[in-house]
Design an enzyme around this catalytic site. Structure first.
Site, PDB file in Angstrom:
ATOM      1  N   CYS A 185       0.854  -1.182   0.000  1.00 41.35           N
ATOM      2  CA  CYS A 185       0.000   0.000   0.000  1.00 41.35           C
ATOM      3  C   CYS A 185       0.897   1.242   0.000  1.00 41.35           C
ATOM      4  O   CYS A 185       2.104   1.135  -0.171  1.00 41.35           O
ATOM      5  CB  CYS A 185      -0.981  -0.003   1.181  1.00 41.35           C
TER       6      CYS A 185
ATOM      7  N   ASP B  53       5.264 -13.290  32.996  1.00 39.39           N
ATOM      8  CA  ASP B  53       5.673 -14.212  31.947  1.00 39.39           C
ATOM      9  C   ASP B  53       7.098 -13.863  31.511  1.00 39.39           C
ATOM     10  O   ASP B  53       7.368 -12.725  31.143  1.00 39.39           O
ATOM     11  CB  ASP B  53       4.692 -14.052  30.777  1.00 39.39           C
TER      12      ASP B  53
HETATM   13 ZN   LIG Z   1       0.647  -1.374   3.702  1.00 32.61          ZN
END
Ligand SMILES: [Zn+2]
Lengths: 237, 409
Positions: free
Chosen positions: B216, B333
């Site tokens: 993108c 943890d």
């Molecule tokens: Zn992207």
């Protein structure tokens, strides 16, 4: 250079699913193989790359909701892992990776998302997050000592007849019905995230032995010290 | 300077008394209890205390306490500054900080990542400084993509001036809904949480410091400020040597962020830099404690990204003591130990202690790093030859060591 005979360890999608120290499982497998003189070659498969079919032991780890959905899509489209497992490769699928192996799991809004259908199980989002130490007794057929580790998930998993429960929980939530994890063929699924194999070296050896046969014993003092300390701390609570 | 209602004044005063009481009875530094009392009496207290002040909020996974301290030091050049110097970074701590400096025209508040939206809404802060996001105490912290999403929602449509580190893709995404952003190329050492695009999940392409999504249009914005090793280049292209006392690249990055924030307050680099240099230790971090001829420098490190920074600061020629706990504030943890690459310690004398030393011991064994296991920090220190040693500890382990030395640090 790795030779053709090197044991190939394939870590699937560390760019999406390695939120909780999942690398630990890779390191423990490498270490335990190498200490027995078994040469290893480890491949980190990014989600933009194809999953090789010729690996020996495959690992897929835990992650957030969105990467989990992306990983499921990519694995389904890729098909390499499914072919590798059909060929008899070992697979340890952890937490989000475990859920992906089933037919469906819960997305970020609890919506059902398609898994890759490699294991006969279905998961959904549970009522509350299960966070904490887990202790479970492993199915006697596998001949493994008590399972110990840490879980952190919101999933509830129902097993179908095609898989067997890996263990019965003593402490913790696991699948949500008194069992934790599952196994079928050379595939093990578990909610114990991160370095589950560091806490359960016998499980690491099981995955290795499925590919290379019987293994020489190792000095497991450090592993045992940690296991005993954790088991007594957790069971005392 | 802030006009408070009688009720708010009373709440603020009672909060301060509670804080004093808490300090006097040795129950803590008082900043949280005081704020809680105040908030109980007047839920709107934080909004009222923040009104009419120029505020900067500082948030990140790592370095927020130090950067808050650096910005505070810089802004003292302009006038009195209210700040939560004890790292009490939730609203009660903010109330306490602002109550204590009622008349300060400036405020610099360290804000827990989860609380940033709420605190921004309540205070209407004019400046927000965002530095990095990485995995941290996953058993109780929110998942970081979710955090960045909340930052986006909180910043969207607000006039707030955001100063953000564009070398961290997740921070960039979290900041990019803001109307006004100054981008700082502050560097990113830990990259394991940003291989995929926060916008679409596609793979991020990285070339040197630059990054862009392959699928993108999301990409690294053009920075106005650039951290370049031991210098920072300002928006006018002028290069400034970062002349500070805090060690390591992570602190030079914190300093670059602080200079950009100072600039947003109209304070020049020339005036701000000497103020940054005055900071020598932050809540015990980087302090050296001494016992029987051994000088131990204390480094705090709470998560994998923090360990990388601590290794960077640590002197490779010295022995090193590592201490790990897993109490509530540390995260219960210890999985994250497996995300840290300890191989860098090979060849150094390594001493392992802390309540979860067996977890660390196995981790080091698998990394082929030889070590000595010690039942306590004192024992580890006593095993050192006289001289210097570095110590890396996580949160409660660090506090235990500080307490042992009377918190004189
Ligand atoms: Zn992207």
């Amino acid at each position: 250079m790795p030779s053709d005979s090197a044991l190939r360890i394939v870590w699937i999608y560390p760019d999406l699913l390695s939120t909780y120290g999942d690398q630990g499982n890779v390191l423990v497998l490498e270490h335990r193989a190498q200490r027995r003189g078994i040469e290893t070659e480890t491949v980190h498969v990014r989600s933009s790359d194809p999953v090789p079919e010729t690996g020996d032991v495959y690992l897929i780890g835990g992650g957030e909701d969105r990467p989990q959905i992306l990983a499921a899509e990519r694995l389904r489209r890729d098909g390499g892992l499914q072919r590798a497992v059909t060929r008899g490769a070992s697979l340890l699928a952890v937490c989000a990776g475990y859920q992906i192996m089933g037919s469906t799991f819960g997305g970020e809004e609890g919506q059902p998302v398609d898994g890759i259908g490699l294991l006969d199980l279905a998961s959904a989002r549970g009522p509350a997050r299960a966070v904490g130490e887990l202790v479970a007794e492993v199915d006697a057929a596998l001949g493994l000592p008590t399972l110990t580790g840490f879980e952190n998930h919101m999933g509830v998993t129902r097993l179908g007849p095609g898989v067997k429960p890996l263990s019965r929980t003593v402490k913790g939530v696991g699948n949500g019905d008194g069992f934790e994890g599952c196994y079928a063929g050379h595939v093990v699924g578990t909610y114990l995230h991160g370095p589950a194999l560091a806490r359960n070296p016998a499980l690491a050896d099981l995955l290795l032995s499925w590919r290379v046969g019987e293994l020489a014993p190792l000095d497991d003092t450090r592993y045992e010290q940690l296991r005993q300390e954790r088991l007594s701390a957790v069971l005392a609570q | 300077m802030t006009q408070l209602s009688l009720r708010a004044q009373l709440a603020s005063a009672l909060g301060r008394s509670a804080a004093t009481l808490s300090r006097m009875t040795g129950r803590g530094d008082g900043s949280v209890i005081g704020g809680r009392v105040g908030l109980m009496l007047e839920p709107d207290l934080l909004r009222k205390l923040a009104r009419d002040r120029k505020l900067a909020l500082v948030s990140a996974t790592n370095g927020k306490t130090t950067t808050t301290r650096l910005i505070t030091s810089a802004l003292l050049e302009l006038g009195e500054v209210a700040t939560n110097a004890f790292g009490a970074n939730m609203p009660a701590g903010h109330v306490s900080a602002l109550s204590t400096h009622k008349n300060a025209p400036y405020g610099v508040l360290e804000v827990d990542e989860k609380y940033l939206p709420e605190v921004l809404d309540t205070t209407g802060a004019g400046v927000v400084c965002l530095m990095n996001l990485s995995r941290d105490q996953m058993d109780r912290a929110a998942e970081i993509w979710l955090l960045a999403q909340k930052w986006r929602n909180a910043l969207s449509g607000k006039p707030t001036h955001v100063i953000a580190n564009c070398d961290d893709p997740l921070v960039t995404w979290g900041a990019s809904t803001a109307t006004k952003v100054t981008w700082v190329a502050g560097g990113q050492r830990w990259k394991e949480d940003s291989w995929s695009c926060p916008e679409c999940g596609g793979p991020l392409e990285r070339k040197d410091a630059d990054w862009a999504c392959r699928e993108c249009t999301f990409h690294r914005p053009e920075p106005q400020w650039v951290l370049d090793d031991d210098a920072v280049i300002d928006p006018r292209g002028q290069r400034w040597l970062i002349d500070i006392q805090l060690p390591g690249l992570a602190n030079r990055s914190n300093a670059a962020m602080a200079l950009a924030v100072a600039d947003a307050f109209g304070l020049s680099v020339e005036r701000a830099m000497p103020r940054l240099r005055e900071v020598t230790s932050v809540a015990g971090r980087y302090t050296t404690v001494e016992r029987d001829g051994r000088q131990a420098r204390l480094l705090l490190s709470k998560n994998p990204a923090g360990w990388l920074e601590a290794f960077d600061v640590s002197d490779p020629n010295l022995p090193i003591i590592l201490s790990v706990n897993a109490q509530g504030p540390d995260g219960r943890d210890t999985s994250w130990l497996w995300d840290v690459d300890y191989r860098i310690l090979r060849g150094r004398p390594v001493f392992v202690t802390g309540e979860r030393r067996l977890d660390l011991a196995l981790r080091l064994e698998v990394a082929d790093v030889p070590f000595a296991l010690c039942a306590s920090f004192s024992e580890a220190l006593a095993m050192q030859p006289p001289g210097r040693v570095d110590v890396i500890a996580n949160y409660t382990a660090f506090q235990q060591i500080r307490s042992e030395f009377g918190r004189a640090v």
